[in-house]
Design an enzyme around this catalytic site. Sequence first.
Site, PDB file in Angstrom:
ATOM      1  N   MET A   1       7.749  -0.439   2.043  1.00 27.17           N
ATOM      2  CA  MET A   1       8.712  -0.803   1.005  1.00 27.17           C
ATOM      3  C   MET A   1       9.069  -2.277   1.066  1.00 27.17           C
ATOM      4  SD  MET A   1      11.937   1.210   2.745  1.00 27.17           S
ATOM      5  CE  MET A   1      10.862   2.594   3.136  1.00 27.17           C
ATOM      6  N   CYS A   2       9.666  -2.746  -0.040  1.00 31.07           N
ATOM      7  CA  CYS A   2      10.139  -4.125  -0.130  1.00 31.07           C
ATOM      8  C   CYS A   2       8.939  -5.072   0.032  1.00 31.07           C
ATOM      9  CB  CYS A   2      11.222  -4.362   0.917  1.00 31.07           C
ATOM     10  SG  CYS A   2      12.186  -5.879   0.727  1.00 31.07           S
ATOM     11  N   ILE A   3       9.003  -6.025   0.950  1.00 34.77           N
ATOM     12  CA  ILE A   3       7.914  -6.979   1.141  1.00 34.77           C
ATOM     13  C   ILE A   3       6.846  -6.460   2.096  1.00 34.77           C
ATOM     14  CG2 ILE A   3       8.959  -8.212   3.080  1.00 34.77           C
ATOM     15  CD1 ILE A   3       7.008  -9.733   0.061  1.00 34.77           C
TER      16      ILE A   3
END
Length: 217
Positions: free
Chosen positions: A134-136
């Site tokens: 998730m995210c970066i």
Amino acid sequence: MKKVGVILSGSGVYDGAEIHEAVITLLAIARNNAQAICFAPDKSQSDVVNHLTGEVMAESRNVLIESARIARGAIFPLAQASENDLDALIVPGGFGAAKNLSNFARLGSECTVDSTFSALVKNMHQAGKPLGLMCIAPAMLGKIFDFPLRLTIGTDVDTAEVLEEMGVEHVPCPVDDIVVDEENKVVTTPAYMLAEDIAQAATGIEKLVARVLALTE
């Protein structure tokens, strides 16, 4: 009970694992009647950031020790993680993914990934076990695998272009949804790349955890 490895990268969005994302992940795993097993690399952080001011501090901290704050001490060195003991692997975001698990924050498409982490991810994939990032954190997959994956970091055009330079197929995705590469069993969601509050982040993360666990069947 399914066992899910959760890879942490410190404690705090600016220099470690994003705490909201990590805690939501752990909660979602428990609510899906699975067991989370936390791991983190036993090494120094890339930097230490004052989360009140955003300024870099002149001190050194250990990624494993800081990650233990989130895991309430129930955590193991990343080197002890094995695909033989896990049914799935999930990686929360935060700058720790781009500073401690890799150097993507500094080098972008020319980055390298922590060798122990990279080996675990490859071994999980070769064993046919699903991955959730998730995210970066999904940005690291372009360096770990030498074949194209479908994934998302949300809707940030500049970051998406960097990922495509690394050979991945970036799929724009809203904060409350997931992108699934069915063939490779890789699930990604934007989380705090787009989330404006913890509730928004939770919606996509909960979908990610549920789908990752479904792919273990």
